[in-house]
Design an enzyme around this catalytic site. Structure first.
Site, PDB file in Angstrom:
ATOM      1  CG  ASP A   1      59.864  84.822  29.337  1.00 10.89           C
ATOM      2  OD1 ASP A   1      60.208  83.637  29.520  1.00 10.89           O
ATOM      3  OD2 ASP A   1      60.197  85.743  30.109  1.00 10.89           O
TER       4      ASP A   1
ATOM      5  CD  GLU B   1      64.469  82.783  33.074  1.00 11.76           C
ATOM      6  OE1 GLU B   1      65.427  82.623  33.854  1.00 11.76           O
ATOM      7  OE2 GLU B   1      64.557  83.512  32.053  1.00 11.76           O
TER       8      GLU B   1
ATOM      9  CG  ASP C   1      64.603  75.721  34.526  1.00 14.42           C
ATOM     10  OD1 ASP C   1      64.239  75.882  33.347  1.00 14.42           O
ATOM     11  OD2 ASP C   1      64.543  76.619  35.389  1.00 14.42           O
TER      12      ASP C   1
ATOM     13  CG  HIS D   1      69.900  87.527  27.829  1.00 12.18           C
ATOM     14  ND1 HIS D   1      69.623  87.967  29.095  1.00 12.18           N
ATOM     15  CD2 HIS D   1      69.176  86.391  27.682  1.00 12.18           C
ATOM     16  CE1 HIS D   1      68.783  87.132  29.685  1.00 12.18           C
ATOM     17  NE2 HIS D   1      68.498  86.160  28.837  1.00 12.18           N
TER      18      HIS D   1
HETATM   19 ZN   LIG Z   1      66.526  81.485  29.828  1.00 15.06          ZN
END
Ligand SMILES: [Zn+2]
Length: 489
Positions: free
Chosen positions: A121, A188, A215, A458
């Site tokens: 996502d 997430e 991760d 982001h």
């Molecule tokens: Zn991430």
């Protein structure tokens, strides 16, 4: 008198000698020469796969929209078609409908498993900022040696490179020594409450024991760590926790034409200033100390001297680091006042004034210990209310486990002249969930990232170089091979 002076000079000379010797001995640990390995991944295929993945806008929104389900289902179908060898060799389970969990059975079914994970996502693009992008955010353009778009770095490239590496190893007839789970979360960016969290519950229900997990949460940093010119692989061994406190000041209220000396607003303002002047205590101990200890050995002489002599310069270093936001976040729980609220009207004195303060918890602190610190600092006149959202900092994973050693070895085999250090993820990742089942949870994606790349995550113009896709694929191939023959301690 002369004797005292001579004694003093001697003492200073001795001190200087100790500082100098400690500095000269403060060098990087001797490493065995590691040969770089390239498995020649298919560049065009990697770029194409990521481009197609980006073109499916699997956005985690604050408020989901009706079409979103179809997009996530389209991604799962695309993923199945894109990696047929993986789907033929592994068992797939969909968790909460959209999180993809693949099980690659190992040679020893009794050995503890490993979870390799990424999320597919992405965050939305702020409406109205699409034109700031050099390439449209959801076209998956391949241009100038990059694949462009939302999710390129965070974190669809993680999914693609893990799957490409698995496909290459399957073609060789490779079977991992222990069972591997690939977990690709679908939520997430909104906390992983239905994805990673449910994966952990599912594995617990199956009595699966997990040795370690890997991760997102850190990169290979280039030109980002001040004073270190080499590439730095920060293998993050912990993740900060999260707590938000509301500070509530109360006063009588009334007409603003006859105010009392202290209104709720002034009381609250004083409390905020007190908090600013009394940060949550931190320092160069524990994980933060280990991280800087590994990094500082590669710094110029003056910095090496300071870090080699923390007994003398510790206070100075902590003071300097505390003034840099990234350094401060490594040293301590951070304090960030983010929201203010008081009267509903300009001529009405407020009865309550509220400041919302967000803290990111260093592993040495807890939600409760930070609330206690705040209560002590602001005093009895201010009520401190804890919001339920958030969680404690993660446990700190081992830097001597087989998992850490395999990750470090694979990184060394993929990037020349690499500095490796343990680190701390200051934001949240799905690993807060995986750490509940894995004995050791690590956070590291092998993409080389520079100062210009960091704000694109982001943000605007997110992209990843095809060189990085190749590098990460090589890393993931080597990681599985390293699990077979981990480097000795
Ligand atoms: Zn991430």
């Amino acid at each position: 008198m002369k004797r005292i002076l001579l004694g003093l000079v001697g003492l200073v000379a001795l001190l200087a000698a100790v500082v100098l010797v400690r500095t000269l001995m403060f060098t990087p640990p001797a490493e065995d020469d590691v040969e770089l390995v390239s498995n020649q991944p298919d560049r065009d295929k990697l770029a194409r796969q990521l481009s197609e993945a980006i073109a499916l806008p699997t956005i985690s929104r604050q408020t989901p929209q009706p079409d979103d389900v179809e997009t996530f289902e389209a991604f799962i179908s695309w993923f199945e078609a894109a990696y047929p060898e993986v789907h033929a060799a592994m068992d797939r389970t969909l968790i909460s409908d959209h999180t993809i969990l693949l099980k690659w059975e190992g040679r020893d079914p009794d050995a503890k498993a490993v979870i390799l994970t990424a999320h597919y996502d992405v965050v939305p693009v702020i409406p109205g900022t699409e034109d700031l992008w050099t390439q449209p955010p959801f076209d998956g353009a391949i241009s100038d040696g990059y694949v462009w778009g939302r999710g390129a770095l965070d974190d669809k490239a993680g999914v693609i490179t893990l799957m490409e590496a698995a496909t290459m190893l399957l073609a060789e007839g490779y079977t991992p020594p222990q069972t591997i789970y690939y977990s690709f979360g679908h939520d997430e960016e909104i906390g992983g409450g239905r994805g990673a969290s449910a994966v952990v519950q599912y594995l617990k229900d199956q009595n699966v024991e997990v040795a370690w997990s890997l991760d997102e949460g850190s990169f290979i940093l280039n030109g980002v760590v001040p004073g270190v010119s080499k590439n730095v692989a920060l293998i993050n061994v912990a993740e900060k926790g999260y707590v938000t406190l509301d500070l509530v000041a109360t006063s009588q209220g009334g007409h603003s034409s006859m105010p009392t000396a202290d209104s709720a607003v002034t009381l609250l303002a004083e409390a905020i200033v007190k908090l600013r002047n009394a940060p949550v205590p931190g320092g160069l101990d524990g994980l933060s100390g280990d991280a800087y200890d590994a990094l500082a050995r590669h710094m110029p002489f003056s910095q090496r001297m300071a870090f080699a002599n923390k007994w003398l310069f510790g206070g100075l270093i902590e003071g300097m680091l505390s003034r840099i936001p990234a350094g401060n976040a490594m040293l301590r729980t951070t304090t960030a006042p983010t929201m203010l609220e008081a009267s509903i009207k300009e001529n009405v004195l407020p009865i309550n004034a509220v400041a919302t303060v967000n803290f990111r918890l260093h592993p040495r602190d807890t939600r409760e210990s930070v609330a206690d610190h705040v209560r002590r600092v602001v005093g009895d006149d201010i009520e401190v209310r804890m919001r339920p959202r958030g969680g404690e900092a993660s446990p700190v994973a081992s830097t001597t486990s087989a998992g850490y050693r395999a990750i470090a070895q694979a990184a060394r085999e993929t990037v020349a002249d690499l500095v490796i250090a343990p680190g701390l993820t200051v934001a949240g990742t799905d690993s807060k969930h995986y750490a509940k089942i894995a004995e050791d949870a690590y956070r590291f994606h092998p993409f080389i990232v520079g100062p210009d790349d960091v704000p694109t995550i982001h943000g605007t113009n997110e992209r990843i170089s095809i060189d990085n896709l190749v590098l990460a694929t090589d890393f993931h191939v080597q990681l599985l091979r390293a699990m077979d023959a981990p480097a000795s301690e």
